[in-house]
Design a protein around this motif. Structure first.
Motif, short mmCIF file in Angstrom:
data_model
loop_
_atom_site.label_atom_id
_atom_site.label_comp_id
_atom_site.label_asym_id
_atom_site.label_seq_id
_atom_site.Cartn_x
_atom_site.Cartn_y
_atom_site.Cartn_z
N GLY A 160 -27.00 13.60 -0.30
CA GLY A 160 -28.20 14.11 -0.96
C GLY A 160 -27.88 14.65 -2.34
O GLY A 160 -28.55 15.55 -2.83
N ALA A 188 -39.23 9.46 1.18
CA ALA A 188 -39.19 10.34 2.34
C ALA A 188 -38.66 9.64 3.58
O ALA A 188 -38.22 10.30 4.53
CB ALA A 188 -40.59 10.89 2.61
N GLU A 189 -38.70 8.31 3.59
CA GLU A 189 -38.18 7.56 4.73
C GLU A 189 -36.69 7.28 4.59
O GLU A 189 -36.02 6.94 5.57
CB GLU A 189 -38.92 6.21 4.86
N TYR A 190 -36.17 7.41 3.40
CA TYR A 190 -34.77 7.03 3.16
C TYR A 190 -33.79 8.06 3.72
O TYR A 190 -32.87 7.72 4.44
CB TYR A 190 -34.55 6.86 1.65
N TYR A 191 -33.99 9.31 3.40
CA TYR A 191 -32.98 10.31 3.73
C TYR A 191 -33.00 10.83 5.17
O TYR A 191 -31.95 11.22 5.67
CB TYR A 191 -33.06 11.48 2.74
N PRO A 192 -34.12 10.85 5.89
CA PRO A 192 -34.05 11.34 7.27
C PRO A 192 -33.22 10.48 8.21
O PRO A 192 -32.79 10.93 9.26
CB PRO A 192 -35.53 11.36 7.71
N GLY A 193 -33.01 9.20 7.87
CA GLY A 193 -32.18 8.35 8.70
C GLY A 193 -32.87 7.77 9.91
O GLY A 193 -32.22 7.28 10.82
N LYS A 194 -34.20 7.80 9.96
CA LYS A 194 -34.91 7.22 11.10
C LYS A 194 -34.99 5.70 11.01
O LYS A 194 -34.90 5.01 12.01
CB LYS A 194 -36.33 7.82 11.18
N LYS A 198 -27.72 6.33 9.46
CA LYS A 198 -26.90 7.34 8.81
C LYS A 198 -25.57 7.39 9.55
O LYS A 198 -25.52 7.68 10.73
CB LYS A 198 -27.59 8.70 8.82
#
Length: 209
Positions: A160, A188-194, A198
């Protein structure tokens, strides 16, 4: 004459937003095509190198980036320089980074182990089994240098930090997955790893060896 001018002005005000929207959509489609071509270059390199692809960045070789390797090894040519550039975000700095500029970053954290700097300058192997579908492991994505208007040749999903995913197409950005497919995600979809894998603590025994 004034009536004609007024009518033209009204028509122009109605048409210009539509034309601008069409141009942005066309740029987003061209970006998808560019990323797909970049992945073809990388997969060809991997096929000839037992799965290995160039490192995102190599400081030991005078700041050579992944795209430099593709050109130097004749998988791409300088005539393909536009392939490395998103038409919505042309490079604003190139001389100290790469001779023909780029706007796509390589995921430096494909096999991240505890530290966000572990894999930054290392070669990565696409053929090593991992604990996720290749459609969830991204190799390239639209990138930028946080706090500036410059692109960068690599990005990090886990730290991040400075080198970030860039959602430059109406709040969305394009990514090239290790199976050659292209995804489009919100920031917003990129960093949460859903949606994406990740890779913390998910390195296989084979990769660790």
């Amino acid at each position: 004459l004034l009536v004609v001018i007024a009518i033209i002005a009204i028509l122009a005000s109605m048409l210009l937003p539509a034309l601008a929207g069409a141009r942005k959509k066309a740029n987003a489609m061209a970006c998808v095509s560019n990323l797909r071509q970049c992945m073809i270059f990388l997969l060809q390199y991997a096929d000839d190198s037992e799965g290995w692809i160039p490192p995102p960045y190599s400081s030991s070789t005078s700041k050579v980036y992944w795209a430099n390797y593709l050109v130097q090894c004749n998988y791409a040519s300088l005539n393909d320089f536009r392939t490395f550039q998103c038409p919505s975000f042309f490079p604003k700095k190139s001389s100290s980074m790469i001779t023909y500029g780029f706007t796509y970053g390589m995921n430096r954290d494909i096999d991240w182990k505890e530290s966000p700097y572990d894999r930054q300058t290392e070669w990565q192997n696409l053929f090593v089994p991992r604990a996720a579908s290749p459609s969830r492991i991204h190799i390239l994505a639209e990138s930028w240098w946080k706090g500036t208007d410059y692109q960068h040749a690599y990005l990090s999903i886990v730290s991040g930090g400075t080198y970030r995913f860039h959602a430059r197409h109406r709040g969305r950005g394009n990514l090239a997955m290790s199976d050659g497919s292209i995804k489009t995600l919100l920031a917003a979809e990129y960093y949460p790893g859903k949606v994406l894998w990740k890779t913390q603590n998910c390195v296989t025994d084979e990769m660790s060896d």
